[in-house]
Write an enzyme that holds these catalytic residues in place. Structure first.
Site, PDB file in Angstrom:
ATOM      1  N   GLY A 239      -5.060 -47.098 -44.294  1.00 31.56           N
ATOM      2  CA  GLY A 239      -6.092 -46.674 -43.364  1.00 31.56           C
ATOM      3  C   GLY A 239      -6.041 -47.277 -41.989  1.00 31.56           C
ATOM      4  N   GLU A 273      -1.898 -50.875 -48.611  1.00 31.18           N
ATOM      5  CA  GLU A 273      -1.118 -49.638 -48.735  1.00 31.18           C
ATOM      6  C   GLU A 273      -1.003 -48.916 -47.400  1.00 31.18           C
ATOM      7  OE1 GLU A 273      -3.387 -47.388 -51.591  1.00 31.18           O
ATOM      8  OE2 GLU A 273      -2.809 -48.649 -53.272  1.00 31.18           O
ATOM      9  N   PRO A 274      -0.433 -49.543 -46.389  1.00 28.47           N
ATOM     10  CA  PRO A 274      -0.358 -48.877 -45.094  1.00 28.47           C
ATOM     11  C   PRO A 274       0.664 -47.740 -45.099  1.00 28.47           C
ATOM     12  CG  PRO A 274       0.916 -50.895 -45.031  1.00 28.47           C
ATOM     13  CD  PRO A 274       0.274 -50.843 -46.384  1.00 28.47           C
ATOM     14  N   ARG A 312      -0.512 -31.704 -37.664  1.00 30.81           N
ATOM     15  CA  ARG A 312      -1.751 -32.432 -37.352  1.00 30.81           C
ATOM     16  C   ARG A 312      -2.609 -31.789 -36.262  1.00 30.81           C
ATOM     17  NH1 ARG A 312      -1.909 -36.995 -35.621  1.00 30.81           N
ATOM     18  NH2 ARG A 312      -3.643 -37.739 -36.871  1.00 30.81           N
ATOM     19  N   CYS A 343       3.479 -17.743 -35.772  1.00 25.39           N
ATOM     20  CA  CYS A 343       2.478 -16.710 -35.499  1.00 25.39           C
ATOM     21  C   CYS A 343       1.074 -17.138 -35.894  1.00 25.39           C
ATOM     22  CB  CYS A 343       2.862 -15.427 -36.214  1.00 25.39           C
ATOM     23  SG  CYS A 343       4.506 -14.911 -35.744  1.00 25.39           S
ATOM     24  N   GLU A 344       0.585 -18.183 -35.261  1.00 22.46           N
ATOM     25  CA  GLU A 344      -0.781 -18.667 -35.447  1.00 22.46           C
ATOM     26  C   GLU A 344      -1.243 -19.195 -34.094  1.00 22.46           C
ATOM     27  OE1 GLU A 344      -2.590 -18.643 -38.242  1.00 22.46           O
ATOM     28  OE2 GLU A 344      -0.959 -18.043 -39.585  1.00 22.46           O
ATOM     29  N   TYR A 371       3.019 -38.422 -41.385  1.00 25.04           N
ATOM     30  CA  TYR A 371       2.269 -37.171 -41.563  1.00 25.04           C
ATOM     31  C   TYR A 371       2.785 -36.067 -40.648  1.00 25.04           C
ATOM     32  CZ  TYR A 371      -0.635 -40.477 -44.054  1.00 25.04           C
ATOM     33  OH  TYR A 371      -1.071 -41.443 -44.914  1.00 25.04           O
TER      34      TYR A 371
HETATM   35  C1  LIG Z   1      -3.022 -41.860 -47.861  1.00 24.54           C
HETATM   36  C2  LIG Z   1      -3.195 -43.087 -48.616  1.00 24.54           C
HETATM   37  C3  LIG Z   1      -2.765 -44.314 -48.081  1.00 24.54           C
HETATM   38  C4  LIG Z   1      -2.161 -44.453 -46.716  1.00 24.54           C
HETATM   39  O1  LIG Z   1      -3.080 -44.186 -45.711  1.00 24.54           O
HETATM   40  P1  LIG Z   1      -2.733 -44.531 -44.192  1.00 24.54           P
HETATM   41  O2  LIG Z   1      -3.960 -44.129 -43.470  1.00 24.54           O
HETATM   42  O3  LIG Z   1      -1.557 -43.721 -43.812  1.00 24.54           O
HETATM   43  O4  LIG Z   1      -2.476 -45.980 -44.096  1.00 24.54           O
HETATM   44  C5  LIG Z   1      -2.888 -45.436 -48.875  1.00 24.54           C
HETATM   45  N1  LIG Z   1      -3.431 -45.369 -50.119  1.00 24.54           N
HETATM   46  C6  LIG Z   1      -3.861 -44.214 -50.657  1.00 24.54           C
HETATM   47  C7  LIG Z   1      -4.418 -44.211 -52.025  1.00 24.54           C
HETATM   48  C8  LIG Z   1      -3.770 -43.038 -49.923  1.00 24.54           C
HETATM   49  O5  LIG Z   1      -4.210 -41.894 -50.450  1.00 24.54           O
END
Ligand SMILES: *Cc1c(COP(=O)(O)O)cnc(C)c1O
Length: 416
Positions: A239, A273-274, A312, A343-344, A371
């Site tokens: 996140g 979990e980046p 995005r 075509c959008e 992403y």
């Molecule tokens: C998407 C996701 C992440 C990574 O999120 P980022 O915003 O890219 O850091 C980490 N953990 C879980 C469970 C996710 O679904």
């Protein structure tokens, strides 16, 4: 931007001119910078040094095998959300025993695949999923390591499409059912409880909600300990936001310090979990201007990249910087929309930009390391584009441009 700088008005990826990459591999093309990736990982390393922590990079941000291989060499494990991502981590030589399997809809097949591969932990989202994993593990004579993903019911300041930790979201076990769900896990056979996890949203520009969520998880871990359920780790998810335009991403120090304080002297390690934070600004999308046209809507720069490579802007109205690969002195900058051939109407990579660019010239769309390729589609029968990884003066093709006949290889014309 780290990894992508102008030298004599020509944009380079580290020491390699992007013009050269376009010449060798064509456009559109993703270009990743190893130095930029390393810098991000090192930043996290420094911030968390002295703490017991593990980085599980979120594969969904960018699962290219060379990217995973490089991150594995930097010491990262992985957060994966499907059997496909698990296979990618295996193919790249990643350490699955330190990796976690997240996601709300793991199939029985995926659960078996992950058990066989020796996954570090399943991050479980419901009692039904616990029961299913327990059944499969016992049938296979294995013990499945499990953690619960808890929804801490925290509102975050980000785009609503990427907020996941609010009350009523599809993600996680609701906060007030967490204890009961751990008791179920504790009762079921074939399971071993490892930790607790959350992930409250993406592109967060403030670390405080992450620290607040961690505090809730640690409180829960304390309650569980009183019941004789000892957790090994607290996983606060990903996140961390990055700068796309003028956002101020959270500083790492208060984030790491906040988490350190929350954990205190408990025997709990930390997992992060980046995804976006590691890869977002480590990649660009290289594209060539096909046409410039004018309508009542203004000046349109039609490029060969599209929403099929970078979804995005169409999906969340996201803003990405767009710059000419070769800066021309003394040329007037004009207002334009940079659009793709799909075509959008939403196939617009950048609206109302001031650019000086002519037909045939190259543009770089920034912040396309996360992403972008991983969200690509083959809409309008567009095959996947090339991906190149640059490391100093070295540049390697890490994904070949796809062929159209691969797109319909599994399709059949009916007989008769
Ligand atoms: C998407 C996701 C992440 C990574 O999120 P980022 O915003 O890219 O850091 C980490 N953990 C879980 C469970 C996710 O679904």
């Amino acid at each position: 931007m780290e990894g992508f700088e102008y030298q004599d008005n020509r944009l380079h990826a580290e020491s390699v001119p992007l013009e050269l990459i376009a010449e060798e591999h064509g456009t559109p093309c993703f270009v990743y910078s190893a130095a930029a990736m390393e810098r991000q990982v090192e930043g996290l390393r420094t911030a968390f040094s002295g703490q017991s922590y593990r980085i599980c990079y979120a594969v969904k941000a960018n699962g290219n095998l060379a990217v995973l291989q490089y991150l594995a060499r930097l010491g990262c494990a992985f957060d994966l959300v499907s059997g496909g991502e698990l296979a990618r981590v295996q193919a790249a030589g990643g350490d699955l025993s330190q990796s976690v399997f997240s996601g709300v809809g793991k199939t029985s097949e995926e659960i078996r695949q992950a058990l066989d591969a020796g996954i570090g932990a399943f991050h479980v989202e419901s009692p039904s999923e616990l029961e299913r994993i327990s059944r499969i593990a016992q049938k296979e004579g294995k013990v499945a390591p499990v953690s619960l993903r808890i929804n801490p019911a925290i509102e975050v300041n980000t785009h609503p499409h990427i907020a996941t930790g609010f009350r009523g979201s599809k993600f996680g076990v609701p906060w007030d059912e967490a204890l009961d769900t751990y008791r179920i896990a504790n009762r079921l056979g074939g399971l071993e409880i490892r930790g607790v996890a959350c992930h409250i949203g993406s592109q967060l520009v403030d670390a405080e909600p992450i620290v607040a969520a961690a505090r809730q998880l640690v409180d829960l871990a304390d309650r569980l300990r009183e019941e004789g359920i000892d957790l090994e780790y607290v996983d606060v998810g990903g996140g961390l936001g990055i700068c796309y335009h003028d956002e101020k991403p959270p500083a790492l120090e208060p984030y790491a310090e906040g988490l350190r304080e929350v954990i205190g002297d408990r025997p709990l390690s930390l997992v992060i979990e980046p995804g976006r934070y590691v890869m977002g600004n480590a990649g660009i999308l290289l594209t060539r201007v096909e046409y410039i046209k004018h309508t009542a809507g203004g000046r349109f720069v039609v490029v060969d990249a599209a929403m099929t490579e970078l979804m995005r802007p169409a999906l969340y109205g996201a803003w990405h910087a767009i710059m000419p690969v070769t800066k021309m002195e003394g040329r007037e900058r004009r207002n334009c929309d940079v659009v793709g051939p799909v075509c959008e109407t939403t196939d617009c990579l950048g609206r109302s930009r001031r650019l000086s660019v002519e037909e045939g010239e190259l543009l770089a769309v920034f912040s396309c390391g996360a992403y972008a390729a991983s969200m690509g589609s083959s809409y309008n029968a567009r095959p996947p584009v090339a991906e190149v990884m640059v490391d100093g003066d070295r540049h390697d093709l890490v994904r070949c441009r796809g062929e159209v006949d691969q797109l319909y290889a599994g399709e059949r014309i009916r007989e008769g």
